[in-house]
Design a protein around this motif. Structure first.
Motif, PDB file in Angstrom:
ATOM      1  N   MET A   1       1.097   9.587  -8.832  1.00  0.00           N
ATOM      2  CA  MET A   1       2.611   9.603  -8.651  1.00  0.00           C
ATOM      3  C   MET A   1       2.564   9.789  -7.125  1.00  0.00           C
ATOM      4  O   MET A   1       2.131  10.405  -6.135  1.00  0.00           O
ATOM      5  CB  MET A   1       3.756  10.714  -8.909  1.00  0.00           C
ATOM      6  N   GLY A   2       3.432   8.570  -6.119  1.00  0.00           N
ATOM      7  CA  GLY A   2       3.449   8.481  -4.774  1.00  0.00           C
ATOM      8  C   GLY A   2       4.116   9.514  -3.557  1.00  0.00           C
ATOM      9  O   GLY A   2       5.833  10.028  -4.494  1.00  0.00           O
ATOM     10  N   PHE A   3       3.815   9.353  -3.242  1.00  0.00           N
ATOM     11  CA  PHE A   3       4.770  10.811  -2.442  1.00  0.00           C
ATOM     12  C   PHE A   3       5.031  11.250  -0.886  1.00  0.00           C
ATOM     13  O   PHE A   3       3.146  10.193  -0.836  1.00  0.00           O
ATOM     14  CB  PHE A   3       3.766  12.183  -2.646  1.00  0.00           C
ATOM     15  N   SER A   4       6.048  10.881  -0.047  1.00  0.00           N
ATOM     16  CA  SER A   4       5.686  10.193   1.277  1.00  0.00           C
ATOM     17  C   SER A   4       5.134  11.970   1.768  1.00  0.00           C
ATOM     18  O   SER A   4       5.093  12.843   1.632  1.00  0.00           O
ATOM     19  CB  SER A   4       6.785  10.412   1.960  1.00  0.00           C
TER      20      SER A   4
ATOM     21  N   GLU B   1       0.805  -1.330   0.020  1.00  0.00           N
ATOM     22  CA  GLU B   1       0.116   0.145   0.125  1.00  0.00           C
ATOM     23  C   GLU B   1       1.065   1.289   0.727  1.00  0.00           C
ATOM     24  O   GLU B   1       1.893   1.801   0.682  1.00  0.00           O
ATOM     25  CB  GLU B   1      -0.757  -0.022   1.226  1.00  0.00           C
ATOM     26  N   GLN B   2       0.553   2.160  -0.785  1.00  0.00           N
ATOM     27  CA  GLN B   2       1.387   3.590  -0.874  1.00  0.00           C
ATOM     28  C   GLN B   2       0.529   5.005  -0.725  1.00  0.00           C
ATOM     29  O   GLN B   2      -0.384   3.967  -1.806  1.00  0.00           O
ATOM     30  CB  GLN B   2       2.510   3.475  -2.636  1.00  0.00           C
ATOM     31  N   THR B   3       0.608   6.090  -0.746  1.00  0.00           N
ATOM     32  CA  THR B   3       0.047   6.846  -0.507  1.00  0.00           C
ATOM     33  C   THR B   3      -0.089   7.516  -2.207  1.00  0.00           C
ATOM     34  O   THR B   3       1.262   8.002  -2.555  1.00  0.00           O
ATOM     35  CB  THR B   3       0.141   8.010  -0.146  1.00  0.00           C
ATOM     36  N   ILE B   4      -0.816   7.588  -2.939  1.00  0.00           N
ATOM     37  CA  ILE B   4      -0.291   8.210  -4.698  1.00  0.00           C
ATOM     38  C   ILE B   4      -1.250   9.981  -4.390  1.00  0.00           C
ATOM     39  O   ILE B   4      -2.622   9.455  -4.257  1.00  0.00           O
ATOM     40  CB  ILE B   4      -0.775   7.422  -5.461  1.00  0.00           C
ATOM     41  N   TYR B   5      -0.915  10.220  -5.280  1.00  0.00           N
ATOM     42  CA  TYR B   5      -1.594  11.763  -5.747  1.00  0.00           C
ATOM     43  C   TYR B   5      -1.754  12.156  -7.253  1.00  0.00           C
ATOM     44  O   TYR B   5      -1.032  11.203  -7.794  1.00  0.00           O
ATOM     45  CB  TYR B   5      -0.513  12.778  -5.513  1.00  0.00           C
TER      46      TYR B   5
END
Length: 405
Positions: free
Chosen positions: A260-263, A233-237
């Motif tokens: 795109m994924g950003f922390s 699982e990754q947070t993407i914008y």
């Protein structure tokens, strides 16, 4: 059969490309690396020799100094080196100059991103129409092969679109291109490619393709969590990106979006820099009377992306979530690649972001040399047969996988 390659640029992506060209110099012939800093080119050559990347050890691998904005000088360099294929991996500010030099000499042209002007960001879509596509007729008349945007994204993800249409769907409703880096470089804050180009992508509004029209949205205003293969699982914008500007024209789909994924840490740092004006591309005057461009100052303060490779751990995952119909039934697939930073460093001394961007243009050069992609006109990647590219990438470091959802 075209032979002899000129690589323009000496950054992290150019380093990967040099290694991969060397690994296939039995097909590609002589390799010249040219940049404003010849010293950086020589360091790449040293790395290629240290890793034993030259397949044909008697093949020529050498460097030259060039200002790629100087069209006559670049034209002379192409002719003097006998280069029939030019891989432009310099900053995107030089695209038009290098393309014109290729038109003057007849060398095939390859790049990995849309042209940009230093004083402009987030121009009106489709962005390609502002620059590259103005040379469509010239390339056609000259019989010049020009392949635009053949990194990974843009590039391989464009081919994934065509591949999905060709092999998996009768009609496509939506394509969501998703790019995440689940790696760790150990720095407090850094970008994985040129900070100036990286930040310029995200300081303006987001242009995205929804309901077959361009829609503008604020940057980082929409996000979701997606469960990716391998990296979880990754947070993407939702963001704007190069490939949308050609895919909207060439792929028959209702929606084409880029995520795109950003922390959280990246978002926080980025937001502060942006809100206090440090990501502006417009010059300002200091109290001492010095004119500086804030974005260039930030770039100078951040780590060189090429320096991140040693000790980089984790993996990337880049792919297309495609939804549509096949034989009258709903279908959904995720077509993707995963790349391991440590494995990339072991092979070519670079991190995974540079690797995913640097391998595809070399694959394109091989396909041009073999005649499969020597189309003698200007094209975006999705206009080409995707099968030879995906088959070749499977064997040279970027294998594709398809997940039926």
């Amino acid at each position: 059969m075209k032979k002899n390659v000129l690589i323009i640029g000496a950054g992290g992506v150019a380093k990967v490309a040099a290694h991969k060209c060397a690994q296939h110099n039995d097909i590609l012939g002589d390799i010249c690396i040219a940049s404003r800093s010849q010293g950086k080119c020589e360091l790449i050559i040293e790395s290629v020799r240290e890793k034993g990347s030259l397949k044909n050890e008697g093949g020529r691998l050498y460097s030259r100094q060039i200002d790629a904005l100087d069209i006559p000088a670049t034209s002379r360099l192409i002719e003097e080196t006998g280069s029939q294929i030019v891989i432009n991996l310099g900053t995107s500010f030089v695209n038009m100059s290098v393309l014109q030099a290729c038109l003057a000499t007849g060398a095939a042209y390859i790049d990995t991103a849309i042209h940009e002007e230093p004083d402009k960001i987030c121009e009106q879509p489709p962005w390609y129409a502002n620059y590259e596509w103005k040379y469509l007729d010239a390339c056609q008349e000259k019989g010049l092969t020009a392949i635009l945007g053949i990194g990974f994204d843009p590039g391989v993800v464009n081919a994934y679109c065509t591949y999905a249409v060709k092999h998996y769907f009768d009609s496509v409703d939506s394509i969501d291109i998703m790019d995440v880096n689940a790696g760790d470089h150990g720095k407090y804050f850094a970008t994985n490619f040129d900070p100036e180009i990286n930040f310029r992508e995200f300081t303006g509004q987001v242009w995205t393709w929804i309901d077959r029209q361009w829609v503008a949205k604020p940057i980082h205003s929409e996000k979701q969590i997606y469960d990716f293969p391998t990296v979880g699982e990754q947070t993407i914008y939702l963001t704007g990106h190069d490939e949308l500007h050609s895919l909207s024209k060439n792929i028959d789909a209702n929606h084409i979006r880029f995520w795109m994924g950003f922390s959280d840490h990246y978002i926080n740092c980025f937001t502060i820099l942006k809100n206090i004006g440090l990501l502006s591309e417009q010059p300002v005057m200091t109290a001492e009377g010095l004119e500086v461009v804030p974005l260039k100052v930030v770039k100078a303060c951040l780590p060189d992306p090429a320096s991140l490779a040693p000790g980089y751990t984790g993996k990337t995952c880049i792919g297309n979530l495609v939804k549509g119909k096949k034989d009258g039934k709903d279908r959904e697939i995720f077509i993707y690649n995963t790349c391991d930073h440590a494995e990339c460093y072991q092979e070519v001394g670079s991190q995974g972001i540079s690797y995913t961007a640097g391998v595809p243009p070399v694959a394109a050069a091989i396909l041009i040399a073999q005649g499969l992609w020597d189309v003698q006109r200007m094209v975006n990647v999705e206009e080409l047969d995707p099968d030879p590219l995906i088959k070749l990438l499977d064997t040279i470091g970027l294998p594709t996988q398809v997940q039926e959802k």
